[in-house]
Enzyme design. Structure first.
Site, PDB file in Angstrom:
ATOM      1  CB  SER A  31       1.680  18.298 -87.842  1.00 19.16           C
ATOM      2  OG  SER A  31       2.539  17.198 -87.709  1.00 19.16           O
ATOM      3  CG  ASP A  76       3.910  21.008 -81.878  1.00 23.11           C
ATOM      4  OD1 ASP A  76       4.940  21.572 -81.477  1.00 23.11           O
ATOM      5  OD2 ASP A  76       3.622  19.841 -81.575  1.00 23.11           O
ATOM      6  NE  ARG A 111      14.739  23.994 -90.090  1.00 27.64           N
ATOM      7  CZ  ARG A 111      15.391  23.737 -88.967  1.00 27.64           C
ATOM      8  NH1 ARG A 111      15.151  22.608 -88.320  1.00 27.64           N
ATOM      9  NH2 ARG A 111      16.279  24.586 -88.489  1.00 27.64           N
ATOM     10  CG  ASP A 167       9.612  29.939 -95.653  1.00 27.85           C
ATOM     11  OD1 ASP A 167      10.528  30.085 -96.482  1.00 27.85           O
ATOM     12  OD2 ASP A 167       9.521  28.943 -94.906  1.00 27.85           O
ATOM     13  CG  HIS A 219       1.547  17.115 -82.676  1.00 29.88           C
ATOM     14  ND1 HIS A 219       2.543  18.041 -82.899  1.00 29.88           N
ATOM     15  CD2 HIS A 219       1.219  16.617 -83.904  1.00 29.88           C
ATOM     16  CE1 HIS A 219       2.814  18.100 -84.196  1.00 29.88           C
ATOM     17  NE2 HIS A 219       2.014  17.254 -84.822  1.00 29.88           N
TER      18      HIS A 219
END
Length: 446
Positions: A191, A215, A229, A234, A297
């Site tokens: 998350s 997720d 984000r 990355d 989720h």
């Protein structure tokens, strides 16, 4: 007594000439004033508690521990095979605490929880156990208190950037103090923690070998810039599992917690990535998902934990690269070369968007009977054929050497002479003096 204009007499008493008495304050007015004062006092008390209470004060203004240089990350929990159950605490700059954990330079997994989460949530402990059973490694859970002390999402969301930067600094501390290498680190986040993992990678300039996003949160991250984000740049390899990734303009928070966009090198969308069959009627996802997460989720970490127990030789969680979920359901997507798996066994060489089905009940990984775990691409097949030919030639050469050594037959000398003669003829030197000498030597030998 007097009369005016001969009319009726008008009498004015002394009481009428006095000013009217003051109107007394009613009880309603007093209670209204008292209510305002009560509300003001109560509001002031709430502000004082929020600001001066030790736990909430650290949440609002950051850490006040003079020994902790971080703003939001309080400490880190470490597990190893030597200490698999009881977590040992680490903090930034504490060399004595690091020495007490017997931390060694080896494969290290960093786990970052999400919104309203905790560093010792049930799913983190399950993930820790699965990783330690799979290999001898270090498992570190990040305790960032800002994710577990408030229900205000929009106050927490901007802080993941700082959390990621602080984890990156901690990894640099482990590198300098314990000899941990960057290539030994795999960061896993759920998350909001998935985006925090992305900021860990940004802090280390994309040198991490792998980041796994479970997720990633969608609210406030839809259509955001890659610098704000999780992004495939990355780390060397970024894989993302989407289990609740839908987007509705009016109910984007009530309906969907995950993001509906591809973020990594390999994005996996089990069951379409929006709703999970384990969370529907007849499924057991509600019992598998722990710690109050939404079922859809939370299935991202449930599926990932299960994937750790499978070896790549099986086809559990085998995924197919497809342009859409509709194409996958129409069975118009190939197995892929190399074969790609969702979860722990994801292949860093296979990039793209992948789909697969999972079961309603545990175990959730399904076998793909139409795909072989050992499938080879055309390039791989050609390479294997060439390798086989080279191996045969090598064995033949070894055999010739043995024959010449033990039987005294000048086989290799004759082969070299013949090859040399053919080379001379090929270059138009067949009639040169050296060629006649070789021919004469050949006649003498015969």
């Amino acid at each position: 007594m007097s009369s005016v204009g001969g009319g009726e007499e008008c009498t004015v008493t002394e009481q009428q000439l006095l000013p009217p008495p003051p109107v007394p304050r009613t009880k309603m007015g007093c209670s209204w004033l008292f209510s305002l004062r009560t509300l003001a006092a109560g509001f002031s008390l709430i502000l004082a508690v929020l600001f001066f209470h030790p736990s909430l004060h650290s949440f609002l203004v950051g850490s006040t521990d003079p020994n902790n240089p971080f703003l939001y990350v309080r400490n880190f929990h470490v597990w190893t095979r030597r200490h698999p159950q009881k977590a040992q605490d680490l903090s930034m700059g504490s060399r004595s605490a690091l020495a007490a954990t017997h931390f060694q330079s080896k494969q290290t997994y960093i786990i970052i929880h999400g919104f309203l989460g905790s560093s010792t949530d049930g799913w983190i402990l399950s993930l820790k156990d699965a990783l330690l059973n799979r290999e001898d490694c270090n498992v570190i859970s990040v305790n960032w208190s800002a994710g577990s002390t408030t229900a205000e999402y929009f106050l927490i969301q901007p802080r993941v950037r700082t959390v990621g930067a602080e984890v990156g600094q901690f990894l640099s501390f482990l590198e300098d103090t314990a000899g941990l290498y960057t290539y030994q680190v795999h960061v896993i986040g759920h998350s909001l923690g998935a985006h925090a993992a992305g900021f860990v990678g940004k802090t280390l300039n994309g040198t991490l070998p792998r980041i796994t996003g479970l997720d990633p949160a969608g609210l406030s991250f839809h259509q955001a810039d890659s610098a704000d984000r999780l992004h495939h740049s990355d780390a060397v390899f970024v894989d993302v599992i989407h289990t609740h990734g839908c987007y509705t303009f009016l109910k984007m928070w009530e309906d969907c917690f995950g993001i509906d966009e591809n973020l990594g090198d390999a994005d996996f969308w089990p069951n379409g990535g929006e709703r999970q069959p384990a969370c529907e009627d007849g499924g057991d996802g509600a019992t598998s998902v722990k710690d109050g997460s939404s079922c859809d989720h939370g299935m991202a970490y449930v599926l990932y934990i299960e994937s750790i127990k499978y070896m790549p030789s099986s086809t559990h969680f085998l995924a197919r690269q497809c342009p859409s979920w509709k194409h996958y359901n129409n069975r118009s997507c190939p197995c892929g070369h190399p074969v790609q798996y969702m979860g722990f066994n994801a292949d860093p060489r296979a990039h793209g968007v992948f789909y697969l089905n999972t079961s309603r009940t545990a175990p959730y990984g399904l076998l793909d009977s139409d795909c072989s775990a050992g499938a080879f691409s055309l390039v791989q097949i050609i390479g294997l054929m060439m390798l086989s030919i080279l191996l045969v030639l090598l064995l033949l050469l070894v055999g010739l050497v043995l024959i010449q050594q033990y039987f005294g037959l000048p086989i290799l000398a004759r082969v070299r002479a013949r090859l040399y003669m053919e080379d001379l003829v090929w270059h138009g030197l067949g009639k040169s003096p050296s060629t006649h000498i070789l021919n004469s030597d050949k006649a003498v030998d015969t």
